[in-house]
Design a protein around this motif. Structure first.
Motif, PDB file in Angstrom:
ATOM      1  N   GLU A 203       0.839  -1.194   0.000  1.00 27.53           N
ATOM      2  CA  GLU A 203       0.000   0.000   0.000  1.00 27.53           C
ATOM      3  C   GLU A 203       0.875   1.246   0.000  1.00 27.53           C
ATOM      4  O   GLU A 203       1.572   1.538   0.971  1.00 27.53           O
ATOM      5  CB  GLU A 203      -0.933  -0.015   1.219  1.00 27.53           C
ATOM      6  N   PHE A 204       0.841   1.979  -1.116  1.00 26.34           N
ATOM      7  CA  PHE A 204       1.656   3.183  -1.280  1.00 26.34           C
ATOM      8  C   PHE A 204       1.058   4.336  -0.489  1.00 26.34           C
ATOM      9  O   PHE A 204      -0.151   4.525  -0.470  1.00 26.34           O
ATOM     10  CB  PHE A 204       1.720   3.550  -2.769  1.00 26.34           C
ATOM     11  N   ASP A 205       1.951   5.114   0.167  1.00 23.44           N
ATOM     12  CA  ASP A 205       1.494   6.249   0.971  1.00 23.44           C
ATOM     13  C   ASP A 205       1.820   7.564   0.278  1.00 23.44           C
ATOM     14  O   ASP A 205       0.917   8.310  -0.090  1.00 23.44           O
ATOM     15  CB  ASP A 205       2.123   6.183   2.356  1.00 23.44           C
ATOM     16  N   GLN A 206       3.131   7.868   0.059  1.00 23.55           N
ATOM     17  CA  GLN A 206       3.515   9.145  -0.539  1.00 23.55           C
ATOM     18  C   GLN A 206       4.961   9.076  -1.016  1.00 23.55           C
ATOM     19  O   GLN A 206       5.696   8.130  -0.725  1.00 23.55           O
ATOM     20  CB  GLN A 206       3.360  10.261   0.489  1.00 23.55           C
ATOM     21  N   ILE A 207       5.358  10.126  -1.793  1.00 23.81           N
ATOM     22  CA  ILE A 207       6.763  10.310  -2.188  1.00 23.81           C
ATOM     23  C   ILE A 207       7.330  11.422  -1.326  1.00 23.81           C
ATOM     24  O   ILE A 207       6.706  12.470  -1.159  1.00 23.81           O
ATOM     25  CB  ILE A 207       6.876  10.681  -3.682  1.00 23.81           C
ATOM     26  N   LYS A 208       8.507  11.176  -0.744  1.00 16.12           N
ATOM     27  CA  LYS A 208       9.122  12.195   0.106  1.00 16.12           C
ATOM     28  C   LYS A 208      10.610  12.273  -0.174  1.00 16.12           C
ATOM     29  O   LYS A 208      11.196  11.411  -0.855  1.00 16.12           O
ATOM     30  CB  LYS A 208       8.874  11.865   1.573  1.00 16.12           C
ATOM     31  N   GLU A 209      11.238  13.345   0.331  1.00 12.91           N
ATOM     32  CA  GLU A 209      12.681  13.509   0.157  1.00 12.91           C
ATOM     33  C   GLU A 209      13.425  12.443   0.944  1.00 12.91           C
ATOM     34  O   GLU A 209      13.021  12.039   2.029  1.00 12.91           O
ATOM     35  CB  GLU A 209      13.116  14.897   0.634  1.00 12.91           C
ATOM     36  N   TYR A 210      14.533  12.012   0.356  1.00 15.51           N
ATOM     37  CA  TYR A 210      15.366  10.993   1.002  1.00 15.51           C
ATOM     38  C   TYR A 210      16.087  11.599   2.210  1.00 15.51           C
ATOM     39  O   TYR A 210      16.604  12.721   2.155  1.00 15.51           O
ATOM     40  CB  TYR A 210      16.405  10.459   0.014  1.00 15.51           C
ATOM     41  N   VAL A 211      16.057  10.898   3.328  1.00 15.02           N
ATOM     42  CA  VAL A 211      16.852  11.270   4.491  1.00 15.02           C
ATOM     43  C   VAL A 211      17.661  10.046   4.902  1.00 15.02           C
ATOM     44  O   VAL A 211      17.301   8.901   4.592  1.00 15.02           O
ATOM     45  CB  VAL A 211      15.972  11.741   5.677  1.00 15.02           C
ATOM     46  N   ARG A 212      18.782  10.312   5.591  1.00  9.43           N
ATOM     47  CA  ARG A 212      19.658   9.224   5.974  1.00  9.43           C
ATOM     48  C   ARG A 212      18.887   8.198   6.823  1.00  9.43           C
ATOM     49  O   ARG A 212      18.200   8.552   7.769  1.00  9.43           O
ATOM     50  CB  ARG A 212      20.841   9.757   6.775  1.00  9.43           C
ATOM     51  N   ARG A 217      16.396   1.020  -1.559  1.00 10.21           N
ATOM     52  CA  ARG A 217      15.632   0.281  -2.564  1.00 10.21           C
ATOM     53  C   ARG A 217      14.300   0.962  -2.874  1.00 10.21           C
ATOM     54  O   ARG A 217      13.639   0.618  -3.847  1.00 10.21           O
ATOM     55  CB  ARG A 217      15.365  -1.152  -2.073  1.00 10.21           C
ATOM     56  N   SER A 218      13.923   1.936  -2.023  1.00  4.30           N
ATOM     57  CA  SER A 218      12.654   2.629  -2.237  1.00  4.30           C
ATOM     58  C   SER A 218      12.829   3.926  -3.037  1.00  4.30           C
ATOM     59  O   SER A 218      11.871   4.681  -3.176  1.00  4.30           O
ATOM     60  CB  SER A 218      12.002   2.961  -0.881  1.00  4.30           C
ATOM     61  N   ILE A 219      14.020   4.175  -3.561  1.00  2.00           N
ATOM     62  CA  ILE A 219      14.254   5.424  -4.322  1.00  2.00           C
ATOM     63  C   ILE A 219      13.402   5.421  -5.585  1.00  2.00           C
ATOM     64  O   ILE A 219      13.355   4.445  -6.338  1.00  2.00           O
ATOM     65  CB  ILE A 219      15.747   5.564  -4.696  1.00  2.00           C
ATOM     66  N   ASN A 220      12.676   6.517  -5.796  1.00  2.00           N
ATOM     67  CA  ASN A 220      11.866   6.707  -7.001  1.00  2.00           C
ATOM     68  C   ASN A 220      12.699   7.534  -7.981  1.00  2.00           C
ATOM     69  O   ASN A 220      12.846   8.744  -7.831  1.00  2.00           O
ATOM     70  CB  ASN A 220      10.562   7.420  -6.643  1.00  2.00           C
ATOM     71  N   GLN A 234       7.284   6.107   0.051  1.00  2.00           N
ATOM     72  CA  GLN A 234       6.972   5.722   1.424  1.00  2.00           C
ATOM     73  C   GLN A 234       5.733   4.836   1.413  1.00  2.00           C
ATOM     74  O   GLN A 234       4.739   5.133   0.770  1.00  2.00           O
ATOM     75  CB  GLN A 234       6.720   6.963   2.292  1.00  2.00           C
ATOM     76  N   TYR A 235       5.847   3.729   2.152  1.00  2.00           N
ATOM     77  CA  TYR A 235       4.744   2.766   2.217  1.00  2.00           C
ATOM     78  C   TYR A 235       4.177   2.738   3.630  1.00  2.00           C
ATOM     79  O   TYR A 235       4.824   3.119   4.591  1.00  2.00           O
ATOM     80  CB  TYR A 235       5.235   1.361   1.843  1.00  2.00           C
TER      81      TYR A 235
END
Length: 446
Positions: A203-212, A217-220, A234-235
């Motif tokens: 279940e997909f939630d949203q796209i957000k900026e990458y943080v450490r 593997r979730s990079i869009n 983000q799931y």
């Protein structure tokens, strides 16, 4: 004060009769020894004076004591519930008191009493615990006090009107305990296993900026190219799955363990599981079945829905008929349209009893993820660990081993047909059921 009232409240103590016997003995001796007879008259006069003073002290006020009982609005079945008594002494001296509370007849407590001292004008609080083992209405009576002074010749009975009726509901104390641990993610503290989730939920939630710390593997990559900055998907956990508690109301659930029937263990666990499911944003529902009409509470995920489930569980009772599993199949098909996790609380003592219901269990398992929950006979388990010294004990242990083996065969047969099982001691039902629910959720089977 009315003399009739005084007579009703007046109770002569053992000390009074012992002193009276002493006076009588002195007169008896005085019959044979005249000087002692004169002494006996003095003693008798003193006895009458002391008795009169004791009466005046105890009956100097119309209301010698006041108080009340504080009981929760409802009691929790199978748990220790705290009852409080608040009492105050209205007399002008410190009185000794025996407190006898009129406890509901369901507890069958015939010798309840609290002995204490009550200082003048000071309110004291007393507590005791009650553990109900049946749901329903419990009637408390009056609070009775037997008060005496330091003299102790007379006891005055005082009845404080405190009659009240309190309902006993399924174990909401247990429900709140598990709820607290679930909210604070501390379920492991009470035996709930920490289960590793396999892979991503879908279940997909949203796209957000990458943080450490984010999973690379979730990079869009498309969103990264457009934003000229690393972006990740983000799931969230899959939500709104149906969790249906199905309770067998037949005679197999009448068996008692530690004061509670198997039905009450199933009811308490159904309430806990429903509450945990709502916390996890799943939909909780309830279905009961026997040989006649069933109760159905359709699954919802509102937090207030737990009240409807609790009210439905409050009135459940077993009967002495064998349950009709065909009715259960029809009821589930009619009221539950979405594939659901079905937790079936029943009991199979023999392999043949399970075999008769197996076609219906397989039919339910085609439409839903079925978990069949039945109970380990803890008394029989104790027999298996005891040393046999006589022929009779060997025979009994052999029969116990046969029944224990059949339980294991039932588990194996159900698992081979794709039906999940829980074989559990009654006391560990809640923990084992939550573990299974979280395990199936982590594996993505529901």
């Amino acid at each position: 004060m009315n003399p009739l009232t005084i007579l009703k409240q007046l109770h002569l103590s053992n000390l009074f009769f012992q002193a009276l016997a002493g006076v009588a003995l002195t007169f008896l001796v005085g019959y044979f020894v005249p000087p002692v007879g004169a002494f006996a008259e003095v003693i008798f006069f003193g006895f009458v004076v002391i008795f009169g003073i004791d009466l005046l002290l105890l009956f100097s006020k119309v209301e010698p004591a006041a108080g009340n009982r504080i009981v929760p609005q409802r009691l929790s079945n199978g748990d220790e519930n705290t009852i409080r008594l608040q009492l105050s002494n209205q007399l002008n001296f410190t009185a000794q008191a025996e407190i006898i509370d009129e406890i509901p007849h369901q507890f069958q407590i015939r010798d309840f009493s609290i002995s204490t001292s009550l200082p003048s004008g000071i309110e004291k609080e007393f507590t005791y615990e009650l553990r109900p083992t049946e749901r329903g209405e419990y009637d408390f009576g009056d609070i009775n006090l037997f008060i005496n002074s330091r003299i102790g010749f007379v006891r005055r009975k005082v009845s404080i009107a405190a009659s009240q009726t309190v309902p006993v509901y399924p174990s909401f104390i247990q429900m709140r305990k598990f709820e607290m641990y679930a909210i604070s993610n501390r379920l492991t503290d009470i035996g709930i296993k920490k289960i590793r989730r396999v892979g991503h939920t879908m279940e997909f939630d949203q796209i957000k900026e990458y943080v450490r710390g984010d999973d690379v593997r979730s990079i869009n990559w498309k969103a990264t190219a457009r934003a000229n900055d690393l972006m990740v998907n983000q799931y969230q956990d899959e939500r709104s799955q149906n969790v249906i508690n199905v309770i067998d109301m037949g005679r197999v659930m009448k068996m008692p363990f530690d004061g509670l029937h198997l039905l009450d263990y199933a009811i308490n666990t159904s309430l806990v599981i429903s509450n945990i499911a709502l916390i996890k944003d799943d939909k909780a529902g309830l279905v009961t079945f026997s040989n006649d009409d069933s109760i159905v509470v359709k699954p919802e995920k509102k937090r207030t829905h737990i009240q409807r489930i609790q009210e439905a569980l409050y009135n459940l009772n077993t009967n002495f008929m064998e349950s009709d599993y065909e009715r259960l199949v029809v009821s589930l098909r009619k009221h539950v349209n979405q594939r659901s996790l079905v937790l079936l609380y029943t009991n199979f003592e023999t392999f043949s009893s399970m075999e008769r219901q197996l076609p219906y269990l397989q039919r339910i398992a085609k439409d839903h993820l079925l978990v069949t929950i039945f109970f380990e006979n803890t008394e029989m388990t104790k027999l298996l660990h005891e040393e046999s010294k006589t022929i009779g004990q060997i025979y009994t242990k052999t029969i116990a081993e046969k029944f224990s083996f059949e339980k294991k065969q039932i588990v194996k047969a159900l698992n081979q047909r794709g039906i999940q099982t829980i074989l559990t001691p009654p006391k560990e039902l809640s923990v084992n059921a939550i573990n299974k629910y979280l395990e199936l959720k982590a594996r993505g089977l529901i």
